[in-house]
Design a protein around this motif. Sequence first.
Motif, PDB file in Angstrom:
ATOM      1  N   PHE A  85       0.819  -1.210   0.000  1.00 13.41           N
ATOM      2  CA  PHE A  85       0.000   0.000   0.000  1.00 13.41           C
ATOM      3  C   PHE A  85       0.858   1.268   0.000  1.00 13.41           C
ATOM      4  O   PHE A  85       0.328   2.368   0.123  1.00 13.41           O
ATOM      5  N   THR A  86       2.190   1.116  -0.111  1.00 15.66           N
ATOM      6  CA  THR A  86       3.074   2.256   0.133  1.00 15.66           C
ATOM      7  C   THR A  86       2.870   3.404  -0.846  1.00 15.66           C
ATOM      8  O   THR A  86       3.037   4.571  -0.483  1.00 15.66           O
ATOM      9  N   ASN A  87       2.516   3.099  -2.087  1.00 13.76           N
ATOM     10  CA  ASN A  87       2.335   4.153  -3.088  1.00 13.76           C
ATOM     11  C   ASN A  87       0.875   4.362  -3.458  1.00 13.76           C
ATOM     12  O   ASN A  87       0.569   4.958  -4.488  1.00 13.76           O
ATOM     13  N   ILE A  88      -0.017   3.866  -2.606  1.00 15.21           N
ATOM     14  CA  ILE A  88      -1.448   4.024  -2.854  1.00 15.21           C
ATOM     15  C   ILE A  88      -1.977   5.195  -2.040  1.00 15.21           C
ATOM     16  O   ILE A  88      -1.699   5.320  -0.851  1.00 15.21           O
ATOM     17  N   SER A  89      -2.722   6.055  -2.686  1.00 17.62           N
ATOM     18  CA  SER A  89      -3.379   7.167  -2.002  1.00 17.62           C
ATOM     19  C   SER A  89      -4.757   7.314  -2.616  1.00 17.62           C
ATOM     20  O   SER A  89      -4.891   7.718  -3.770  1.00 17.62           O
ATOM     21  N   ASP A  90      -5.773   6.929  -1.868  1.00 19.58           N
ATOM     22  CA  ASP A  90      -7.118   7.008  -2.426  1.00 19.58           C
ATOM     23  C   ASP A  90      -8.125   7.369  -1.346  1.00 19.58           C
ATOM     24  O   ASP A  90      -7.856   7.269  -0.157  1.00 19.58           O
ATOM     25  N   ASN A  91      -9.271   7.789  -1.784  1.00 20.01           N
ATOM     26  CA  ASN A  91     -10.375   8.119  -0.889  1.00 20.01           C
ATOM     27  C   ASN A  91     -11.562   7.194  -1.140  1.00 20.01           C
ATOM     28  O   ASN A  91     -12.710   7.566  -0.933  1.00 20.01           O
ATOM     29  N   SER A  92     -11.252   5.985  -1.612  1.00 19.96           N
ATOM     30  CA  SER A  92     -12.312   5.032  -1.903  1.00 19.96           C
ATOM     31  C   SER A  92     -13.111   4.723  -0.641  1.00 19.96           C
ATOM     32  O   SER A  92     -12.551   4.589   0.451  1.00 19.96           O
ATOM     33  N   ILE A  93     -14.411   4.616  -0.794  1.00 17.60           N
ATOM     34  CA  ILE A  93     -15.270   4.247   0.325  1.00 17.60           C
ATOM     35  C   ILE A  93     -15.417   2.733   0.316  1.00 17.60           C
ATOM     36  O   ILE A  93     -16.117   2.169  -0.523  1.00 17.60           O
ATOM     37  N   CYS A  94     -14.712   2.075   1.229  1.00 13.19           N
ATOM     38  CA  CYS A  94     -14.750   0.619   1.316  1.00 13.19           C
ATOM     39  C   CYS A  94     -15.410   0.214   2.626  1.00 13.19           C
ATOM     40  O   CYS A  94     -15.349   0.938   3.623  1.00 13.19           O
ATOM     41  N   MET A  95     -16.023  -0.959   2.620  1.00 13.64           N
ATOM     42  CA  MET A  95     -16.674  -1.489   3.812  1.00 13.64           C
ATOM     43  C   MET A  95     -16.162  -2.896   4.077  1.00 13.64           C
ATOM     44  O   MET A  95     -15.919  -3.668   3.152  1.00 13.64           O
ATOM     45  N   ARG A  96     -15.986  -3.212   5.354  1.00  8.48           N
ATOM     46  CA  ARG A  96     -15.679  -4.568   5.794  1.00  8.48           C
ATOM     47  C   ARG A  96     -16.516  -4.836   7.036  1.00  8.48           C
ATOM     48  O   ARG A  96     -16.463  -4.076   8.005  1.00  8.48           O
ATOM     49  N   GLY A  97     -17.301  -5.894   7.005  1.00 11.98           N
ATOM     50  CA  GLY A  97     -18.169  -6.176   8.142  1.00 11.98           C
ATOM     51  C   GLY A  97     -19.156  -5.063   8.409  1.00 11.98           C
ATOM     52  O   GLY A  97     -19.505  -4.782   9.557  1.00 11.98           O
ATOM     53  N   ASN A  98     -19.593  -4.383   7.338  1.00 10.84           N
ATOM     54  CA  ASN A  98     -20.554  -3.274   7.418  1.00 10.84           C
ATOM     55  C   ASN A  98     -20.031  -2.078   8.208  1.00 10.84           C
ATOM     56  O   ASN A  98     -20.809  -1.293   8.753  1.00 10.84           O
ATOM     57  N   GLU A  99     -18.713  -1.939   8.259  1.00 12.98           N
ATOM     58  CA  GLU A  99     -18.072  -0.782   8.874  1.00 12.98           C
ATOM     59  C   GLU A  99     -17.059  -0.213   7.885  1.00 12.98           C
ATOM     60  O   GLU A  99     -16.574  -0.926   7.002  1.00 12.98           O
ATOM     61  N   PRO A 100     -16.710   1.086   8.019  1.00 15.27           N
ATOM     62  CA  PRO A 100     -15.717   1.669   7.112  1.00 15.27           C
ATOM     63  C   PRO A 100     -14.382   0.937   7.199  1.00 15.27           C
ATOM     64  O   PRO A 100     -13.945   0.554   8.289  1.00 15.27           O
ATOM     65  N   TYR A 101     -13.763   0.734   6.052  1.00 13.72           N
ATOM     66  CA  TYR A 101     -12.433   0.146   5.992  1.00 13.72           C
ATOM     67  C   TYR A 101     -11.493   1.176   5.395  1.00 13.72           C
ATOM     68  O   TYR A 101     -11.567   1.483   4.211  1.00 13.72           O
ATOM     69  N   LYS A 102     -10.644   1.757   6.246  1.00 14.25           N
ATOM     70  CA  LYS A 102      -9.628   2.692   5.775  1.00 14.25           C
ATOM     71  C   LYS A 102      -8.382   1.891   5.440  1.00 14.25           C
ATOM     72  O   LYS A 102      -7.677   1.413   6.335  1.00 14.25           O
ATOM     73  N   ARG A 103      -8.135   1.733   4.152  1.00 11.80           N
ATOM     74  CA  ARG A 103      -6.981   0.946   3.742  1.00 11.80           C
ATOM     75  C   ARG A 103      -5.696   1.585   4.272  1.00 11.80           C
ATOM     76  O   ARG A 103      -5.590   2.812   4.341  1.00 11.80           O
ATOM     77  N   PRO A 104      -4.700   0.769   4.635  1.00 10.39           N
ATOM     78  CA  PRO A 104      -3.470   1.308   5.236  1.00 10.39           C
ATOM     79  C   PRO A 104      -2.526   1.900   4.193  1.00 10.39           C
ATOM     80  O   PRO A 104      -1.406   1.406   3.988  1.00 10.39           O
ATOM     81  N   CYS A 105      -2.972   2.960   3.528  1.00  8.19           N
ATOM     82  CA  CYS A 105      -2.158   3.603   2.499  1.00  8.19           C
ATOM     83  C   CYS A 105      -0.851   4.100   3.113  1.00  8.19           C
ATOM     84  O   CYS A 105      -0.838   4.697   4.189  1.00  8.19           O
ATOM     85  N   GLY A 106       0.250   3.852   2.408  1.00  5.69           N
ATOM     86  CA  GLY A 106       1.562   4.228   2.903  1.00  5.69           C
ATOM     87  C   GLY A 106       2.266   3.117   3.660  1.00  5.69           C
ATOM     88  O   GLY A 106       3.431   3.260   4.027  1.00  5.69           O
TER      89      GLY A 106
END
Length: 249
Positions: A85-106
């Motif tokens: 995820f080191t070079n990923i920077s996004d504001n995608s709205i993702c869900m896991r288990g019906n809760e927000p999933y903030k991907r570990p960008c960087g």
Amino acid sequence: MSAVDREVVLEALSTLLQTTVKPYSGLKEKSGELNIVNFLAIAFGKHIDYVLSQQDTVAGFISDVRHEMFVDMDEFFDPRFDFDFTNISDNSICMRGNEPYKRPCGWYRFALKVLDKYPDGNAWLGKDGWRSYSVAGEWPVSYHGTSIEGARGIIKSHYKAGPRELYGRGIYSTYDIEQASGYSREFTSKKNGKKYRVLMQNRINPVMRTVCDRKDYWLIEVPEGSSPTVEKEIVEKSIRPYGILLKEV
């Protein structure tokens, strides 16, 4: 996993456990072996004496934990599910288990070999691969730092319940990677001279967690006065690490 990656991730494990971790290479005895079962039992040096005082199989594996441990990299990690995820920077709205999933960008995730390790199967992990939606049976994602300021120890194959703080007694984690980063440990690699932070990425049982007044904190409540056995049972069915995250700083 490249040779450099292997060296750095061993340093990350050493930082989490506060002891030297070396690759396992056919030792005749497994004293000092690090595996998925006992990983959390010794992930906090402050509570090593407590762990060693327990009369169980975990203590048998870590009799020399203060000095060094050995890990079978092929059995502990599952590189099929590593992700950069080191070079990923996004504001995608993702869900896991019906809760927000903030991907570990960087961050870079080294996946732990957790498939088929729990008696209730693998549904808690959901489906592999990028997706914006939740699937049935999966648990939300949370992040947990292991600095002395951020946690009170991890013992006997589960996060140890901390004292009464913030919103109640128990184990705190957050879906916000930036919040968790403030509680991460840091180390400087002897292999490449770079400085890193290290965190654990988990899944948390939505039935067992409480959403705090501050919505980005989740609590696995452990009632005061619970016996060590009850604490262990509560936490083992409540939170499961599945990756180690590294970030260059």
